[in-house]
Write a protein that holds these residues in place. Structure first.
Motif: not given
Length: 433
Positions: A31-37, A39-54, A297-298
């Motif tokens: 759901t988060a990946g679909l929302g990022m794709a 409603f935003t122009s940010r890179p999904i993979g990088d954002s997910m990796a940084l958030t999960i690692w943090g 994403a939200m």
């Protein structure tokens, strides 16, 4: 308009995936990946990796697998038998007699396991055969177990409380302090209900009062290991000598030591406890990964800010906000387990609550109670499933037996709202020392 469309897509996608049987964590990530794709122009993979690692590299979060492992170790020992033997002589004189053992033992075991399901299963394995043998009503055996078993979510150390603290960035130690008094008062409220029920039904309530009270000293010795472990784990947190993570490590050491002294610690039981802890922790971590990414994403779509501004514009009274949130969580509990309800909603609910001016420690206790109510709400009440497997009763009977305890929790929410000091007094007192 964009926020409304985003909410529809987020909620619709999530519920479709959950209805299809997709794991909660995977559904959140998708759901988060679909929302990022969309409603935003940010890179999904990088954002997910940084958030999960943090999120996953948080030192605070290391308390979670340790508390889970501690509960798994104790679940596979004879602790439940010693709890029953130790508590029974001291509770038999109360109206309702040994039904109070379900509540008392659940409160004690909740303080060392942190898991609602483990509390119900452990205490139930010990008490159901004993209470049935003494002719206690089946509906009261099941009702007290299902209700008191939820105390594992509230009385520290609570796994759900750790997840809440990590999600909203609040101190785990302070949350534990805030939950202690409400947890004990809620257990007392349940005991008051059992006493009132037994007095009202005294003409038909005639169980066999067969309890060994000849050797009170031995019964106290049965309780001593449990009390020492509770004092070591929780006392180290409240005294400030240990963080929640350090106390969890101490709890694991204490659980292993208790198991060894009871001579129930075998290589097989140790491996079972490790595997059980890994499975539970992996499930929770996957949910937290998805929840963290969904929150990000939200946040990019502006949904939390818009909702918070909307709630502020409504000028809802604190009472109305709590009423609406309580109904919301009860309905949500019909479809999701408690832990998923917390991580799914906090990204949206937290800004509303902060804008409304609620203390987050108080709100954390409140959330634990409404999530407890979800644990005994059909059709996805985890405690109901555990009891169904243990008693062989149908879900309708178990739900009806659990309903009075559901009502007790509802009344307690009103008490907590009227007397918020139950949750805030102890953290303030210990913080000012």
């Amino acid at each position: 308009m964009i926020e409304t469309l985003a909410i529809v897509i987020f909620v619709g996608t999530l519920f479709v995936l959950l209805a299809l049987g997709v794991w909660v964590g995977a559904a959140l990530l998708t759901t988060a990946g679909l929302g990022m794709a969309l409603f935003t122009s940010r890179p999904i993979g990088d954002s997910m990796a940084l958030t999960i690692w943090g999120d996953q590299s948080s030192w605070t979060l290391t308390a979670l697998p340790l508390f889970i492992w501690m509960g798994e170790i104790l679940f596979r020992t004879k602790l439940s038998e010693t709890l029953f033997r130790g508590l029974a002589p001291f509770l038999r004189g109360l109206p309702g007699s040994l039904l109070h053992v379900n509540i008392g033992a659940s409160a004690v075991f909740a303080a060392i396991s942190g898991s609602s399901a483990a509390t119900v299963a452990t205490v139930g394995k010990m008490s159901i055969p004993e209470l049935r043998r003494r002719n206690y009503p089946e509906k009261m055996i099941i009702g007290t177990l299902s209700g008191a078993g939820t105390l594992g979510l509230l009385i520290p150390p609570s796994i759900a409380m750790i997840v809440f603290g990590v999600t909203v960035n609040e101190s785990i130690s302070k949350l534990f302090m805030a939950a202690l008094i409400p947890g004990l008062v809620l257990a007392l409220c349940m005991m008051v209900y059992v006493s009132a029920w037994s007095i009202i039904n005294k003409k038909t309530f005639n169980p066999i009062q067969e309890v060994d009270v000849a050797n009170i000293g031995r019964r106290l010795l049965d309780l001593l290991p449990v009390l020492l472990l509770i004092m070591a784990v929780i006392g180290s947190i409240y005294s400030g000598t240990a963080t929640a993570t350090e106390a969890a490590a101490l709890g694991v050491f204490g659980a292993v030591l208790l198991s060894a002294l009871q001579r129930t610690l075998t290589w097989a039981s140790l491996m079972e406890s490790i595997i059980g802890a890994i499975r539970t922790n992996a499930m929770i971590m996957l949910i937290l990964m998805g929840a963290g990414f969904l929150s990000l994403a939200m946040g990019f779509t502006g949904i939390p800010r818009a909702l918070a501004e909307g709630i502020e514009a409504w000028n809802l009274s604190p009472v109305m906000l709590i009423v609406i949130l309580t109904l919301f969580y009860i309905v949500l509990g019909c479809f999701l387990d408690g832990l998923s309800s917390i991580v799914l909603t906090m990204a949206v609910i937290e800004p509303m609550v902060r804008v409304a001016g609620f203390d987050m420690l108080w709100f954390g206790v409140y959330v634990m109670i409404v999530v407890e109510m979800a644990q005994i709400t059909p059709p996805i009440g985890f405690n109901l499933f555990v009891l169904q497997g243990m008693t062989g009763k149908d879900m309708g009977f178990i739900s009806r037996a659990s309903f009075p305890m559901f009502c007790v929790m509802g009344v307690f929410i009103m008490l907590l709202f009227m007397f918020p000091g139950m949750a805030t007094w102890l953290p303030e007192l210990l913080s000012n020392r």
